[in-house]
Design a protein around this motif. Structure first.
Motif, PDB file in Angstrom:
ATOM      1  N   LYS A   1       0.480  -1.507   0.506  1.00  8.23           N
ATOM      2  CA  LYS A   1      -0.303   0.013   0.150  1.00  8.23           C
ATOM      3  C   LYS A   1       1.150   1.141   0.384  1.00  8.23           C
ATOM      4  O   LYS A   1       0.770   2.016  -0.693  1.00  8.23           O
ATOM      5  N   ASP A   2       2.122   1.095   0.979  1.00  8.88           N
ATOM      6  CA  ASP A   2       2.845   2.225   0.751  1.00  8.88           C
ATOM      7  C   ASP A   2       3.471   2.675  -0.332  1.00  8.88           C
ATOM      8  O   ASP A   2       3.816   3.960  -1.361  1.00  8.88           O
ATOM      9  N   LEU A   3       3.531   1.955  -1.179  1.00  8.41           N
ATOM     10  CA  LEU A   3       4.546   1.573  -2.707  1.00  8.41           C
ATOM     11  C   LEU A   3       3.240   2.097  -3.453  1.00  8.41           C
ATOM     12  O   LEU A   3       3.664   3.200  -4.349  1.00  8.41           O
ATOM     13  N   TYR A   4       2.407   2.198  -3.385  1.00 13.41           N
ATOM     14  CA  TYR A   4       0.754   2.326  -4.446  1.00 13.41           C
ATOM     15  C   TYR A   4       0.631   3.480  -4.293  1.00 13.41           C
ATOM     16  O   TYR A   4       1.209   4.469  -5.394  1.00 13.41           O
TER      17      TYR A   4
ATOM     18  N   PHE B   1       4.739 -12.102  -5.185  1.00 14.72           N
ATOM     19  CA  PHE B   1       5.251 -11.709  -6.490  1.00 14.72           C
ATOM     20  C   PHE B   1       4.655 -10.117  -6.432  1.00 14.72           C
ATOM     21  O   PHE B   1       5.965  -9.861  -7.280  1.00 14.72           O
ATOM     22  N   LEU B   2       3.741  -9.548  -7.066  1.00 16.13           N
ATOM     23  CA  LEU B   2       3.648  -8.275  -6.741  1.00 16.13           C
ATOM     24  C   LEU B   2       4.489  -7.567  -5.700  1.00 16.13           C
ATOM     25  O   LEU B   2       5.156  -6.076  -6.409  1.00 16.13           O
ATOM     26  N   HIS B   3       4.595  -7.365  -4.479  1.00 14.18           N
ATOM     27  CA  HIS B   3       5.278  -6.851  -4.070  1.00 14.18           C
ATOM     28  C   HIS B   3       6.707  -6.639  -3.750  1.00 14.18           C
ATOM     29  O   HIS B   3       7.358  -5.844  -3.838  1.00 14.18           O
ATOM     30  N   SER B   4       7.239  -7.995  -4.010  1.00 13.93           N
ATOM     31  CA  SER B   4       8.832  -8.215  -4.566  1.00 13.93           C
ATOM     32  C   SER B   4       9.071  -7.437  -5.276  1.00 13.93           C
ATOM     33  O   SER B   4      10.113  -6.755  -5.533  1.00 13.93           O
ATOM     34  N   VAL B   5       8.835  -7.948  -6.230  1.00 13.40           N
ATOM     35  CA  VAL B   5       9.305  -7.258  -8.117  1.00 13.40           C
ATOM     36  C   VAL B   5       9.088  -5.716  -7.905  1.00 13.40           C
ATOM     37  O   VAL B   5       9.534  -4.874  -8.581  1.00 13.40           O
ATOM     38  N   ILE B   6       7.441  -5.243  -7.405  1.00 10.93           N
ATOM     39  CA  ILE B   6       7.377  -3.943  -7.564  1.00 10.93           C
ATOM     40  C   ILE B   6       8.848  -2.814  -6.717  1.00 10.93           C
ATOM     41  O   ILE B   6       9.656  -2.317  -6.667  1.00 10.93           O
TER      42      ILE B   6
END
Length: 295
Positions: free
Chosen positions: A18-21, A65-70
């Motif tokens: 969420k913080d990344l987004y 996967f999404l959290h890691s890659v992003i």
């Protein structure tokens, strides 16, 4: 030399990403793209769903996967790995971060993997258990003893010295746990998982995923990828594909992967993604390396 590593299933938590987004335009773009590719709002479940929703295999694997890659891609120029590796599901994250797979293709393969594994779990019920305090060889020996009469149990995850996860038919795993406790295991703890991952019971999922992998284009990564099945570095796209196909029914050789990375010069490890599980494992494999986390 810097190594970047990527966690597997089990490290998820509500609020992840969420913080990344909210702070990175690139992250927002990629998360929105993921919603479109998957055909459902995985971001809503990741950011504000329930634990139960997040535990669904079709959600868990793409979410991690999404959290890691992003997390890795948002590092920009700071993401300069000499080598990468991922634990189980994390291998797909490592392949995307290293450029061997596009973000879109990586996500589609992870979604296909999750669906194939769910079907295999329903067709071939199995389970897993964590074994603490015995040598790899001792666990291997008892797994062989118990695997009789068509029932199978094998070491699935070689996480770090003294910590393995076994996987297989429920009866065989239960029997192995009893024998391992008798042999001196500090703990033989059944895991709350949907099936026997990284065991022969995943054969139907492997066959289904193989078709998707063979149709996907792979590139030469910008650095070696240490793969789960043999713990060795790979840069050849054909080899990477074959190892990825074999991964679902093979053991995750994490201890050996980290040892090989260190032998090849890695002295600084950064875990990209949710949790700190890999940092803990790496610290028990070698106390002399630097450990960091990017979430």
């Amino acid at each position: 030399m810097k190594a970047f590593v990527f966690p597997g299933q089990g490290s998820q938590f509500v609020g992840m990403g969420k913080d990344l987004y909210e702070t990175s335009p690139l992250a927002k773009e990629l998360f929105d793209k993921a919603d479109a590719i998957l055909g459902f709002k995985i971001t809503e479940i990741m950011f504000a769903g329930t634990d139960e929703q997040l535990k669904e295999t079709k959600v868990t694997q793409p979410a991690v996967f999404l959290h890691s890659v992003i997390s890795a891609l948002c590092m920009g120029e700071a993401f300069e790995p000499s080598m990468v590796a991922g634990h189980s599901l994390g291998e797909f994250s490592a392949l995307v971060a290293s450029g061997a797979l596009s973000f879109e293709d990586g996500l589609r393969l992870v979604a296909a993997r999750a669906n194939a594994m769910q079907k295999a779990c329903e067709a071939n019920p199995g389970t897993m258990a964590a074994i603490i305090g015995l040598s790899d060889e001792h666990v291997e020996e008892i797994c062989k003893e118990v695997s009789v009469g068509g029932k199978v149990v094998i070491p699935a995850n070689y996480n770090c010295p003294g910590q393995l996860v076994i996987s297989g038919d429920v009866e065989a795993v239960d029997a192995a746990c009893e024998k391992l406790k008798e042999a001196g295991a500090k703990r033989a703890l059944p895991l709350k998982v949907g099936g026997a991952f990284h065991s022969p019971l995943m054969q139907p999922a492997q066959e289904e995923l193989q078709e998707a992998i063979e149709k996907t284009g792979f590139n030469t990564p910008k650095c070696p990828v240490y793969q789960n099945v043999d713990a060795k570095p790979h840069t050849d796209p054909t080899e990477i594909k074959q190892n990825l196909i074999a991964q679902l029914t093979s053991s995750v050789r994490w201890t050996a992967s980290v040892q090989h990375m260190i032998a090849d010069g890695a002295d600084d490890f950064t875990e990209c993604g949710p949790g700190k599980a890999l940092q803990g494992m790496i610290g028990r494999i070698d106390r002399n390396v630097a450990l960091h986390g990017i979430a």
